[in-house]
Design a protein around this motif. Structure first.
Motif, PDB file in Angstrom:
ATOM      1  N   SER A 108       0.821  -1.209   0.000  1.00  0.00           N
ATOM      2  CA  SER A 108       0.000   0.000   0.000  1.00  0.00           C
ATOM      3  C   SER A 108       0.857   1.263   0.000  1.00  0.00           C
ATOM      4  N   ARG A 109       1.979   1.259   0.700  1.00  0.00           N
ATOM      5  CA  ARG A 109       2.833   2.449   0.764  1.00  0.00           C
ATOM      6  C   ARG A 109       3.394   2.784  -0.607  1.00  0.00           C
ATOM      7  N   ARG A 110       3.898   1.777  -1.311  1.00  0.00           N
ATOM      8  CA  ARG A 110       4.469   2.014  -2.633  1.00  0.00           C
ATOM      9  C   ARG A 110       3.391   2.444  -3.621  1.00  0.00           C
ATOM     10  N   LEU A 111       2.204   1.866  -3.498  1.00  0.00           N
ATOM     11  CA  LEU A 111       1.103   2.254  -4.376  1.00  0.00           C
ATOM     12  C   LEU A 111       0.725   3.714  -4.136  1.00  0.00           C
ATOM     13  N   LEU A 112       0.677   4.123  -2.867  1.00  0.00           N
ATOM     14  CA  LEU A 112       0.354   5.507  -2.540  1.00  0.00           C
ATOM     15  C   LEU A 112       1.419   6.459  -3.081  1.00  0.00           C
ATOM     16  N   LEU A 113       2.675   6.087  -2.940  1.00  0.00           N
ATOM     17  CA  LEU A 113       3.756   6.913  -3.467  1.00  0.00           C
ATOM     18  C   LEU A 113       3.662   7.037  -4.982  1.00  0.00           C
ATOM     19  N   PHE A 114       3.349   5.929  -5.656  1.00  0.00           N
ATOM     20  CA  PHE A 114       3.246   5.952  -7.112  1.00  0.00           C
ATOM     21  C   PHE A 114       2.113   6.865  -7.561  1.00  0.00           C
ATOM     22  N   ILE A 115       0.953   6.728  -6.935  1.00  0.00           N
ATOM     23  CA  ILE A 115      -0.201   7.557  -7.297  1.00  0.00           C
ATOM     24  C   ILE A 115       0.111   9.030  -7.032  1.00  0.00           C
ATOM     25  N   SER A 116       0.757   9.314  -5.905  1.00  0.00           N
ATOM     26  CA  SER A 116       1.109  10.690  -5.573  1.00  0.00           C
ATOM     27  C   SER A 116       2.070  11.278  -6.607  1.00  0.00           C
ATOM     28  N   ALA A 117       3.056  10.482  -7.018  1.00  0.00           N
ATOM     29  CA  ALA A 117       4.017  10.955  -8.024  1.00  0.00           C
ATOM     30  C   ALA A 117       3.321  11.259  -9.342  1.00  0.00           C
ATOM     31  N   VAL A 118       2.410  10.386  -9.755  1.00  0.00           N
ATOM     32  CA  VAL A 118       1.689  10.588 -11.017  1.00  0.00           C
ATOM     33  C   VAL A 118       0.823  11.836 -10.942  1.00  0.00           C
ATOM     34  N   VAL A 119       0.109  12.029  -9.844  1.00  0.00           N
ATOM     35  CA  VAL A 119      -0.763  13.199  -9.689  1.00  0.00           C
ATOM     36  C   VAL A 119       0.058  14.487  -9.721  1.00  0.00           C
ATOM     37  N   LEU A 120       1.160  14.525  -8.960  1.00  0.00           N
ATOM     38  CA  LEU A 120       2.022  15.703  -8.963  1.00  0.00           C
ATOM     39  C   LEU A 120       2.572  15.983 -10.348  1.00  0.00           C
ATOM     40  N   ASP A 121       2.927  14.933 -11.058  1.00  0.00           N
ATOM     41  CA  ASP A 121       3.485  15.097 -12.392  1.00  0.00           C
ATOM     42  C   ASP A 121       2.436  15.646 -13.362  1.00  0.00           C
ATOM     43  N   ILE A 122       1.234  15.147 -13.282  1.00  0.00           N
ATOM     44  CA  ILE A 122       0.151  15.647 -14.148  1.00  0.00           C
ATOM     45  C   ILE A 122      -0.111  17.128 -13.867  1.00  0.00           C
ATOM     46  N   LEU A 123      -0.118  17.511 -12.595  1.00  0.00           N
ATOM     47  CA  LEU A 123      -0.324  18.912 -12.237  1.00  0.00           C
ATOM     48  C   LEU A 123       0.802  19.786 -12.781  1.00  0.00           C
ATOM     49  N   LEU A 124       2.037  19.273 -12.721  1.00  0.00           N
ATOM     50  CA  LEU A 124       3.173  20.021 -13.253  1.00  0.00           C
ATOM     51  C   LEU A 124       3.016  20.240 -14.754  1.00  0.00           C
ATOM     52  N   VAL A 125       2.740  19.160 -15.484  1.00  0.00           N
ATOM     53  CA  VAL A 125       2.587  19.262 -16.935  1.00  0.00           C
ATOM     54  C   VAL A 125       1.443  20.205 -17.296  1.00  0.00           C
ATOM     55  N   ARG A 126       0.341  20.093 -16.579  1.00  0.00           N
ATOM     56  CA  ARG A 126      -0.794  20.985 -16.839  1.00  0.00           C
ATOM     57  C   ARG A 126      -0.416  22.437 -16.586  1.00  0.00           C
TER      58      ARG A 126
END
Length: 494
Positions: free
Chosen positions: A34-52
């Motif tokens: 669960s920890r790694r999954l949460l980190l992965f989702i957080s990284a993807v969300v932050l990255d999408i916000l950056l690109v946007r």
């Protein structure tokens, strides 16, 4: 029959019963952490916000924005290890193909001007000569380990240093560094730790020398990783990036540049560690265990010597180091010395990680992101070299040194190729400095796998690594910054 079957084969019957239910099969599968999954989702969300945000508020080209998203996502995943390092490398290649090459001609993807690079440019790292060179090095190292040549050679050389603790430590460090120049420093550390245990049995439990002998091995393995292009992945990544930028560094040139620094740091580390972990008994005498080499072992040594000689003389016989790397692969697989299972057990994940790093550099160059990043660096060129080397050391202390090199090398080389980057040194100097600095992160047990192996034995504290690691690392960084350019220009034309 059922009762008789259960009585005669109780374990098999129980396993058969368990596997006869699909819900039990589901329980056998390992749960997603669960920890790694949460980190992965957080990284993807932050990255999408950056690109946007870049699309809305910057004037960057579309391809640079997409590539910045790939770069930041790779950095977040490598730092947090939300995905295995090699998995992130595969993701980089896949995202570059989809977002930049856009082979499906999907709307909104690809380069803004309408021209997108062929997807094969992002797959090219899979067949990069550096990958073949590293593959040959892995084959050679695996044969050495399988036939016990490493332990036999190390034991023989160690006996030549006598039994005084100060010289035993020197012998351990020189042997470890030598093997780390040609094989994985992780495998070298594991082998040398095994070799040193019979020696540790001759030392009292609370004697400081025990810590010194355990600590000198990972430090020597890390320092030895500077010595050749195949000694550590950052070295290979640096050579590859330089080749892509039009700079060629031969195997021998790298050895001539890195070996003097390596030897000096080894001698300094030896004196520092021994003075801080002297034996309680000044009359202590240690005796290494004797080992023999059989016929197959001598064959491995012959192939190893010939391969190294061909690598060192590539400028004279005309065969590239990658072509020479195929020689031990043929010599060991064709004769059956290495079987299919041996080849399957090679460190393929390291090769994939190097591929991902090379692909990251290709994407940054094609999209122009590397030139954009350069604008954020200090205007004083001399400061950039110091900043890049220190950043590499800092990153490598907490994350994979290969990941750190993958992130910083494209930026450093790109800066050095700009007119304002002349004061920072040549691209060759920045690339080699970054690669060498990646091998110097030794201040924590988690900094490198060799450190972790030594720490796992239970005799060492985290503070033991910190004190020695900071001192040795600081000295090495000063030498790289002060003398690196002079040494590189002496041995090369750059």
């Amino acid at each position: 029959m059922k009762i008789r079957f259960k009585n005669r084969f109780p374990r098999f019957a129980e396993e058969l019963k368990r596997l006869s239910h699909w819900e039990d099969l589901a329980e056998v599968k390992p749960p997603i952490p669960s920890r790694r999954l949460l980190l992965f989702i957080s990284a993807v969300v932050l990255d999408i916000l950056l690109v946007r945000g870049l699309f809305l508020y910057s004037d960057w080209q579309q391809e640079a924005i997409y590539m910045s998203g790939i770069f930041v996502l790779a950095a977040l995943l490598w730092i947090t290890e939300a995905l295995p390092l090699f998995a992130t490398a595969i993701l980089i290649i896949a995202l570059e193909i989809i977002l930049l090459a856009n082979p499906g001609n999907w709307a909104g993807l690809g380069f803004e001007g309408g021209y997108s690079p062929d997807y094969r440019e992002f797959l090219a790292p899979l067949s990069n000569p550096v990958i073949v060179l590293f593959f040959g090095g892995f084959i050679l190292a695996h044969a050495v380990l399988k036939e016990g040549v490493d332990k036999a050679m190390a034991s023989g050389i160690l006996r030549a240093f006598g039994g005084k603790p100060i010289f035993v430590m020197l012998g351990l460090m020189l042997i470890t560094a030598f093997f780390s120049m040609w094989m994985s420093n992780t495998a070298t550390t594991a082998m040398m730790i095994t070799l040193v245990y019979p020696i540790l049995k001759q030392i009292p439990d609370k004697d400081p020398l025990r810590k010194g002998l355990l600590l000198c091995i990972p430090f020597a393995a890390n320092i030895g990783g500077m010595g050749t292009p195949i000694a550590s992945p950052p070295n290979a990544v640096a050579v590859s990036f330089l080749q892509q930028s039009g700079f060629s560094i031969s195997f021998l040139e790298w050895v001539l540049i890195a070996t003097p620094l390596m030897l000096f740091l080894l001698l300094f580390a030896w004196l520092f560690l021994y003075n801080n972990f002297k034996p309680s008994d000044s009359n202590l005498y240690l005796k290494p265990e004797a080992r023999k080499i059989d016929t197959r072992g001598w064959y491995v040594i012959l192939i190893m010597v010939l391969t190294v000689l061909l690598w060192l003389t590539d400028r004279w016989h005309g065969l590239s180091t990658a072509v020479v790397a195929l020689f031990p692969a043929i010599a060991f697989t064709a004769t059956g010395l290495l079987s299919r299972s041996d080849v399957n057990s090679l460190e393929w994940h390291i090769l994939i990680l190097i591929m991902g790093g090379i692909a990251l550099g290709v994407g940054m160059q094609l999209s122009g992101l590397d030139e954009i990043f350069v604008t954020f660096l200090p205007s004083e060129g001399k400061m950039v070299l110091s900043a890049m080397v220190l950043a590499t050391l800092l990153f490598s202390t907490f994350i994979s040194n290969t990941a750190a090199a993958n992130l910083l090398l494209p930026i450093g080389i790109s800066f050095a190729m700009q007119p304002e980057g002349a004061e920072a040194g040549s691209p060759v100097q920045l690339a080699i400095s970054i690669a060498l600095a990646a091998s110097l992160a030794m201040a924590l047990p988690i900094s490198t796998p060799p450190n972790t192996i030594a720490y796992s034995k239970g005799d060492l504290l985290s503070s033991d690594f910190t004190k020695a690691g900071l001192v040795i690392g600081a000295l090495a960084i000063m030498l790289i910054i002060a003398l690196g350019g002079t040494i590189i220009s002496f041995w090369t034309s750059y």
